[in-house]
Design an enzyme around this catalytic site. Structure first.
Site, PDB file in Angstrom:
ATOM      1  N   CYS A 156     -14.419   4.957   4.509  1.00  0.00           N
ATOM      2  CA  CYS A 156     -13.717   4.331   3.385  1.00  0.00           C
ATOM      3  C   CYS A 156     -14.009   5.109   2.105  1.00  0.00           C
ATOM      4  O   CYS A 156     -15.163   5.234   1.702  1.00  0.00           O
ATOM      5  CB  CYS A 156     -14.136   2.878   3.193  1.00  0.00           C
ATOM      6  SG  CYS A 156     -13.216   2.118   1.833  1.00  0.00           S
ATOM      7  N   ASN A 192      -8.433   8.015   8.736  1.00  0.00           N
ATOM      8  CA  ASN A 192      -8.486   7.135   7.585  1.00  0.00           C
ATOM      9  C   ASN A 192      -7.764   7.864   6.457  1.00  0.00           C
ATOM     10  O   ASN A 192      -7.173   8.915   6.671  1.00  0.00           O
ATOM     11  CB  ASN A 192      -9.947   6.818   7.224  1.00  0.00           C
ATOM     12  CG  ASN A 192     -10.055   5.475   6.488  1.00  0.00           C
ATOM     13  OD1 ASN A 192      -9.210   5.150   5.651  1.00  0.00           O
ATOM     14  ND2 ASN A 192     -11.079   4.713   6.801  1.00  0.00           N
TER      15      ASN A 192
HETATM   16  C1  LIG Z   1      -3.996  -1.007   1.378  1.00  0.00           C
HETATM   17  C2  LIG Z   1      -4.807  -0.329   2.445  1.00  0.00           C
HETATM   18  C3  LIG Z   1      -6.057  -0.841   2.790  1.00  0.00           C
HETATM   19  C4  LIG Z   1      -6.829  -0.226   3.774  1.00  0.00           C
HETATM   20  N1  LIG Z   1      -8.031  -0.772   4.116  1.00  0.00           N
HETATM   21  C5  LIG Z   1      -8.755  -0.236   5.137  1.00  0.00           C
HETATM   22  C6  LIG Z   1      -9.957  -0.859   5.590  1.00  0.00           C
HETATM   23  O1  LIG Z   1     -10.368  -1.913   5.095  1.00  0.00           O
HETATM   24  N2  LIG Z   1     -10.642  -0.264   6.618  1.00  0.00           N
HETATM   25  C7  LIG Z   1     -10.190   0.886   7.221  1.00  0.00           C
HETATM   26  O2  LIG Z   1     -10.831   1.379   8.146  1.00  0.00           O
HETATM   27  N3  LIG Z   1      -9.038   1.478   6.824  1.00  0.00           N
HETATM   28  C8  LIG Z   1      -8.314   0.942   5.800  1.00  0.00           C
HETATM   29  N4  LIG Z   1      -7.128   1.545   5.419  1.00  0.00           N
HETATM   30  C9  LIG Z   1      -6.679   2.767   6.100  1.00  0.00           C
HETATM   31  C10 LIG Z   1      -5.677   2.459   7.224  1.00  0.00           C
HETATM   32  O3  LIG Z   1      -6.255   1.647   8.214  1.00  0.00           O
HETATM   33  C11 LIG Z   1      -5.145   3.759   7.868  1.00  0.00           C
HETATM   34  O4  LIG Z   1      -6.241   4.496   8.350  1.00  0.00           O
HETATM   35  C12 LIG Z   1      -4.382   4.619   6.899  1.00  0.00           C
HETATM   36  O5  LIG Z   1      -3.642   3.828   5.998  1.00  0.00           O
HETATM   37  C13 LIG Z   1      -3.455   5.628   7.591  1.00  0.00           C
HETATM   38  O6  LIG Z   1      -2.407   4.999   8.313  1.00  0.00           O
HETATM   39  P1  LIG Z   1      -0.931   4.714   7.702  1.00  0.00           P
HETATM   40  O7  LIG Z   1      -0.452   5.967   7.047  1.00  0.00           O
HETATM   41  O8  LIG Z   1      -0.094   4.254   8.848  1.00  0.00           O
HETATM   42  O9  LIG Z   1      -1.107   3.625   6.671  1.00  0.00           O
HETATM   43  C14 LIG Z   1      -6.338   0.940   4.427  1.00  0.00           C
HETATM   44  C15 LIG Z   1      -5.088   1.441   4.078  1.00  0.00           C
HETATM   45  C16 LIG Z   1      -4.307   0.824   3.112  1.00  0.00           C
HETATM   46  C17 LIG Z   1      -2.958   1.390   2.776  1.00  0.00           C
END
Ligand SMILES: Cc1cc2nc3c(=O)[nH]c(=O)nc-3n(C[C@H](O)[C@H](O)[C@H](O)COP(=O)(O)O)c2cc1C
Ligand SMILES: Cc1cc2nc3c(=O)[nH]c(=O)nc-3n(C[C@H](O)[C@H](O)[C@H](O)COP(=O)(O)OP(=O)(O)OC[C@H]3O[C@@H](n4cnc5c(N)ncnc54)[C@H](O)[C@@H]3O)c2cc1C
Ligand code: FES
Lengths: 303, 253
Positions: free
Chosen positions: A129, A191
């Site tokens: 994170c 991530n």
């Molecule tokens: C608003 C938001 C909050 C997120 N919170 C977390 C989290 O609490 N823990 C985590 O491991 N990843 C978190 N992520 C990362 C996502 O799980 C993911 O790894 C990342 O967004 C890439 O995928 P995507 O492009 O489909 O969104 C968050 C992403 C977004 C956009």
């Protein structure tokens, strides 16, 4: 009809699509739109040992084809999750993945221990994170610290342990190997990538946290490359994510080496994306003559 | 019927009611039927990753009216939609104003905060509308509030229309006559209105804005600091709001 179900670390998922942590809360809100069994699983909002307030707003900024977030792990704490969110989630006929983050290795271990006695199907250890001052991504950027934390948390949990990898590293395949060597049952990636936007009129960063984590279509090519590299380096399952927004992206990520997928940012634009992606994948598999979605995994023919 | 859903709304009427301020009439009986005053729509704009939150200005029969100002790329592209186009809308979202039967309210709007007050004002048994604008050219919807039966007070910063000054001045003159105040506009205005209400012992509801992702309470990006039972906490504008009790809001958060 191809078989869309996949088996990851002994857990059978309805289909390869898992809601990405932090984009889906604990499921209630999207559950108003469709049964959560539409998804293969839900990776819940990242939880910490004690409740966390999160960062001040603004917590989101937009870029071309992507977004930045700096939520900073706002969550009600592991006990609240187990007592108040989990019982409902367990009745939704979808795999429940607890996503944990800590300030110290000990905190990760304590959470893993509590979750080990709960009904969650898997534990996803978030050592990537970018939005918290202590811990967070710092645990995920060297092979030594990834190996160490994986080993210690492993000793505290029997449930399938997924280690979620940060893309903000120089060699993600080496990091994945360290996690595998110390007992991880699977790895998930990517991530968010650290990024920043600035308002040119005020010279102020848009995010109150100055920097944030980038996700969405813009990161997709980076994610595909990393999933491919990691798949080549480890033999445990790889859960691929980062910018998937169509069934074509999902197919590409599977071909690159993913055994299952997570989708996040696309939901903000299209809450029904999981249904559309599953349908598209199914049609594609039928057209290609695959009986099961798993047959697509790692079929890449690199030059 | 789902509380909120993705609906396709047809743009049936469109006009520019002041410079860069657009008035859209969107048709879809299903969503119009369940939309409450103070709720908002999360509108997809082709080519943009995030939807854009826009308040409901009014609901008539099977149409929802929205009024928005061009701020950046998203609202500019939205303003380019043509009559007959279908807009992809997630909604209706959020908790609107709590308007009790038989009570008198003042509806206070500043600038682009004026539109959400219209449908809300129509709900009240008796309504005063206190509207503030930069100048005469920026004034919008005054006729609509009159038509809705509101007693109207207008303030402009340069005095080119109504009284010169801020909405708090006309509001102060009538605050004794109302049971409660509903407000939407820039933060300094909301703070001043909330303070005036506090001094006069009148309940005050404010509609807040924050940058949004999901729009439904899942992603936690649209945080707003509030005073909770166990100290300050972050609530979420899309799910807990956009309307909050003014006393709850930690204005300096
Ligand atoms: C608003 C938001 C909050 C997120 N919170 C977390 C989290 O609490 N823990 C985590 O491991 N990843 C978190 N992520 C990362 C996502 O799980 C993911 O790894 C990342 O967004 C890439 O995928 P995507 O492009 O489909 O969104 C968050 C992403 C977004 C956009
Ligand atoms: C509940 C709610 C109701 C609203 N109702 C109205 C309305 O009725 N009429 C109207 O003109 N405007 C309204 N707004 C503000 C409107 O959402 C923004 O002006 C719009 O999102 C700006 O998008 P953009 O691409 O043009 O601007 P940009 O500044 O380029 O936007 C960049 C990003 O920031 C977000 N953003 C920028 N300003 C705001 C803001 N003030 N609030 C929330 N997000 C913002 C955008 O959504 C986008 O994600 C409302 C906002 C909220 C939260
Ligand atoms: S926009 Fe996602 S919680 Fe409000």
């Amino acid at each position: 009809m191809a078989d869309l179900s996949v088996k990851i670390c002994g857990v059978t998922l309805n289909n390869p699509l898992i809601a990405a942590s932090g984009t889906f809360g604990f499921g209630h809100e999207y559950g108003e739109l469709y049964p959560l069994s539409t998804l293969g699983g839900i990776s819940c909002k990242g939880i910490t040992l004690l409740p966390r307030l999160g960062n001040p707003p603004p917590r989101i900024a937009e870029g071309k084809d992507g977004i930045l977030n700096s939520v900073g792990l706002q969550n009600p704490g592991v006990d609240h999750f187990i007592n108040d969110d989990l019982p409902w989630l367990m009745r939704q006929n979808t795999a429940v993945i607890a996503n944990i983050a800590g300030n110290t290795v000990e905190e990760y271990c304590q959470m893993a221990e509590r979750l080990d006695d709960s009904g969650v199907d898997m534990i996803e250890m978030n050592i990537s994170c970018p939005n918290v001052k202590h811990g967070g991504v710092a645990f995920g950027t060297s092979c030594e610290s990834v190996g160490n934390i994986t080993k210690q948390v492993r000793a505290h949990c029997k449930k399938p342990l997924i280690v979620k990898l940060s893309p903000n590293v120089s060699d993600i395949a080496e990091i994945a190997k360290s996690a595998e060597a110390q007992g991880a049952d699977a790895v998930s990636l990517i991530n968010t990538l650290t990024g920043m936007r600035i308002d040119i009129e005020t010279a102020r960063p848009i995010l109150r946290n100055n920097t944030g984590g980038m996700s969405g279509p813009a990161v997709f090519p980076v994610a595909v490359r990393m999933v491919w590299q990691v798949k080549n380096a480890v033999s445990i399952p790889v859960i691929g994510m980062g910018g998937i927004s169509s069934w074509q992206d999902a197919a590409e990520m599977l071909i690159a080496g993913a055994d299952a997928l997570q989708i996040g940012t696309v939901l903000f634009n299209d809450p029904y994306a999981p249904i559309k992606i599953c349908k598209g994948l199914n049609d594609f598999l039928d057209k290609k003559g695959y009986k099961s979605v798993s047959e697509l995994t790692a079929t890449i023919k690199p030059w | 019927m789902k509380k909120y859903d993705v609906h396709m709304l047809e743009l049936v009427e469109k006009s520019e009611i002041a410079k860069n301020i657009f008035d859209f009439k969107l048709k879809n009986a299903q969503i119009a039927k369940i939309t409450e005053p103070g709720q908002f729509l999360h509108i997809a704009v082709p080519g943009m990753v995030l939807r854009r939150p826009i308040s409901v200005c009014d609901v008539t029969d099977d149409c929802i009216r929205i009024v928005f100002r061009i701020k950046g790329d998203g609202t500019r592209r939205l303003s380019e939609a043509k009559k007959g186009d279908m807009l992809d809308v997630l909604g209706p979202l959020g908790n609107g104003f709590d308007i009790e039967k038989g009570k008198t309210y003042a509806f206070v709007g500043g600038g682009i905060g004026v539109p959400p007050m219209l449908y809300s004002a129509k709900r009240a048994e008796k309504a005063y509308a206190v509207l503030g604008f930069a100048n005469k050219d920026a004034a919008i919807l005054c006729g609509d509030f009159k038509e809705a039966g509101c007693e109207l007070f207008i303030a402009t910063e340069d005095g080119s229309f109504g009284v010169r000054g801020f909405v708090t001045e006309p509001l102060e003159n009538i605050i004794d006559r109302v049971d409660g105040v509903c407000a939407c506009g820039p933060i300094p205005m909301l703070k001043a209105v909330a303070e005036l209400c506090r001094k006069n012992g009148k309940p005050c509801q404010v509609s807040l804005e924050e940058r949004m992702g999901c729009g439904i309470g899942a992603c936690l990006v649209c945080a707003c600091k509030t005073h909770g039972e166990n100290g300050d906490e972050y609530k979420h504008v899309c799910k807990n709001g956009p309307v909050f009790n003014a006393e709850e809001v930690a204005w300096n958060g």
